[in-house]
Write a protein that holds these residues in place. Structure first.
Motif, PDB file in Angstrom:
ATOM      1  N   TYR A  31       0.881  -1.168   0.000  1.00 25.19           N
ATOM      2  CA  TYR A  31       0.000   0.000   0.000  1.00 25.19           C
ATOM      3  C   TYR A  31       0.917   1.216   0.000  1.00 25.19           C
ATOM      4  N   ASN A  32       0.766   2.103  -0.969  1.00 26.15           N
ATOM      5  CA  ASN A  32       1.654   3.259  -1.138  1.00 26.15           C
ATOM      6  C   ASN A  32       3.110   2.828  -1.287  1.00 26.15           C
ATOM      7  N   GLY A  33       3.335   1.685  -1.903  1.00 26.37           N
ATOM      8  CA  GLY A  33       4.695   1.205  -2.124  1.00 26.37           C
ATOM      9  C   GLY A  33       5.355   0.582  -0.913  1.00 26.37           C
ATOM     10  N   LYS A  34       4.630   0.462   0.184  1.00 26.38           N
ATOM     11  CA  LYS A  34       5.174  -0.133   1.405  1.00 26.38           C
ATOM     12  C   LYS A  34       4.373  -1.379   1.754  1.00 26.38           C
ATOM     13  N   PRO A  35       5.004  -2.369   2.400  1.00 25.52           N
ATOM     14  CA  PRO A  35       4.259  -3.583   2.784  1.00 25.52           C
ATOM     15  C   PRO A  35       3.117  -3.249   3.730  1.00 25.52           C
ATOM     16  N   VAL A  36       2.028  -3.991   3.617  1.00 21.99           N
ATOM     17  CA  VAL A  36       0.906  -3.782   4.539  1.00 21.99           C
ATOM     18  C   VAL A  36       1.279  -4.322   5.916  1.00 21.99           C
ATOM     19  N   LEU A  37       0.646  -3.758   6.933  1.00 23.13           N
ATOM     20  CA  LEU A  37       0.827  -4.204   8.310  1.00 23.13           C
ATOM     21  C   LEU A  37      -0.419  -4.977   8.723  1.00 23.13           C
ATOM     22  N   THR A  38      -0.275  -5.920   9.624  1.00 20.90           N
ATOM     23  CA  THR A  38      -1.420  -6.725  10.032  1.00 20.90           C
ATOM     24  C   THR A  38      -1.500  -6.846  11.544  1.00 20.90           C
ATOM     25  N   ARG A  39      -2.712  -7.082  12.012  1.00 19.87           N
ATOM     26  CA  ARG A  39      -2.992  -7.367  13.416  1.00 19.87           C
ATOM     27  C   ARG A  39      -3.976  -8.521  13.437  1.00 19.87           C
ATOM     28  N   ALA A  40      -3.629  -9.593  14.127  1.00 24.71           N
ATOM     29  CA  ALA A  40      -4.445 -10.797  14.116  1.00 24.71           C
ATOM     30  C   ALA A  40      -5.229 -10.947  15.415  1.00 24.71           C
ATOM     31  N   SER A  41      -6.337 -11.675  15.329  1.00 28.12           N
ATOM     32  CA  SER A  41      -7.135 -11.977  16.514  1.00 28.12           C
ATOM     33  C   SER A  41      -6.706 -13.300  17.139  1.00 28.12           C
ATOM     34  N   HIS A  42      -5.838 -14.039  16.452  1.00 27.17           N
ATOM     35  CA  HIS A  42      -5.390 -15.353  16.918  1.00 27.17           C
ATOM     36  C   HIS A  42      -3.890 -15.449  16.652  1.00 27.17           C
ATOM     37  N   PRO A  43      -3.122 -16.053  17.572  1.00 26.36           N
ATOM     38  CA  PRO A  43      -1.666 -16.125  17.381  1.00 26.36           C
ATOM     39  C   PRO A  43      -1.234 -16.776  16.066  1.00 26.36           C
ATOM     40  N   SER A  44      -2.024 -17.663  15.516  1.00 25.94           N
ATOM     41  CA  SER A  44      -1.643 -18.306  14.257  1.00 25.94           C
ATOM     42  C   SER A  44      -1.655 -17.332  13.088  1.00 25.94           C
ATOM     43  N   GLY A  45      -2.311 -16.177  13.244  1.00 27.20           N
ATOM     44  CA  GLY A  45      -2.395 -15.195  12.177  1.00 27.20           C
ATOM     45  C   GLY A  45      -1.269 -14.189  12.169  1.00 27.20           C
ATOM     46  N   TYR A  61     -10.289 -16.250   8.553  1.00 24.36           N
ATOM     47  CA  TYR A  61      -9.743 -17.582   8.306  1.00 24.36           C
ATOM     48  C   TYR A  61     -10.082 -18.483   9.485  1.00 24.36           C
ATOM     49  N   HIS A  62      -9.925 -19.789   9.271  1.00 19.54           N
ATOM     50  CA  HIS A  62     -10.120 -20.764  10.340  1.00 19.54           C
ATOM     51  C   HIS A  62      -8.748 -21.094  10.923  1.00 19.54           C
ATOM     52  N   PRO A  63      -8.522 -20.838  12.216  1.00 18.72           N
ATOM     53  CA  PRO A  63      -7.209 -21.138  12.791  1.00 18.72           C
ATOM     54  C   PRO A  63      -6.924 -22.638  12.757  1.00 18.72           C
ATOM     55  N   PRO A  64      -5.683 -23.012  12.500  1.00 26.05           N
ATOM     56  CA  PRO A  64      -5.353 -24.438  12.463  1.00 26.05           C
ATOM     57  C   PRO A  64      -5.529 -25.069  13.844  1.00 26.05           C
ATOM     58  N   GLY A  65      -6.073 -26.256  13.860  1.00 27.59           N
ATOM     59  CA  GLY A  65      -6.296 -26.953  15.126  1.00 27.59           C
ATOM     60  C   GLY A  65      -7.540 -26.493  15.860  1.00 27.59           C
ATOM     61  N   TRP A  72      -9.504 -13.568  12.574  1.00 28.30           N
ATOM     62  CA  TRP A  72      -9.370 -12.562  11.519  1.00 28.30           C
ATOM     63  C   TRP A  72      -8.031 -11.886  11.602  1.00 28.30           C
ATOM     64  N   ILE A  73      -7.675 -11.276  10.486  1.00 26.87           N
ATOM     65  CA  ILE A  73      -6.472 -10.467  10.380  1.00 26.87           C
ATOM     66  C   ILE A  73      -6.911  -9.111   9.855  1.00 26.87           C
ATOM     67  N   ASP A  74      -6.653  -8.050  10.628  1.00 26.15           N
ATOM     68  CA  ASP A  74      -6.934  -6.695  10.184  1.00 26.15           C
ATOM     69  C   ASP A  74      -5.730  -6.228   9.380  1.00 26.15           C
ATOM     70  N   VAL A  75      -5.987  -5.631   8.218  1.00 22.81           N
ATOM     71  CA  VAL A  75      -4.908  -5.186   7.329  1.00 22.81           C
ATOM     72  C   VAL A  75      -4.860  -3.662   7.342  1.00 22.81           C
ATOM     73  N   TYR A  76      -3.657  -3.121   7.531  1.00 23.91           N
ATOM     74  CA  TYR A  76      -3.427  -1.674   7.582  1.00 23.91           C
ATOM     75  C   TYR A  76      -2.372  -1.290   6.566  1.00 23.91           C
ATOM     76  N   GLY A  77      -2.540  -0.109   5.966  1.00 21.54           N
ATOM     77  CA  GLY A  77      -1.554   0.415   5.047  1.00 21.54           C
ATOM     78  C   GLY A  77      -0.699   1.464   5.733  1.00 21.54           C
TER      79      GLY A  77
END
Length: 79
Positions: A31-45, A61-65, A72-77
């Motif tokens: 996003y704007n030439g920079k990698p997106v940042l993420t915040r997950a609701s589960h450690p697997s994300g 997504y469905h967490p493994p196990g 979910w994973i929130d995506v930020y630019g």
């Protein structure tokens, strides 16, 4: 027969447009030439820490196990 077919095609195309919505970038896009940042609701994300940036959306997504539920994973630019 022909008007019914046209009506069916019109309804189908409207349904596909309304379901698609705005696409959320994947975690490996930029996003704007920079990698997106993420915040997950589960450690697997990935990282669960707070992120500052432009909120771009949420990916589910469905967490493994996991037996039930979604995570979910929130995506930020970056600006």
């Amino acid at each position: 027969m022909k008007p019914a077919l046209l009506a069916l095609l019109a309804v189908t195309s409207l349904a596909s447009v309304s379901c698609s919505g705005i696409s959320v970038p994947s975690t490996n896009q930029t996003y704007n030439g920079k990698p997106v940042l993420t915040r997950a609701s589960h450690p697997s994300g990935g990282s669960m820490t707070e992120v500052k940036g432009v909120y771009l959306g949420r990916r589910y997504y469905h967490p493994p196990g996991g037996k039930t539920g979604l995570a979910w994973i929130d995506v930020y630019g970056q600006r």
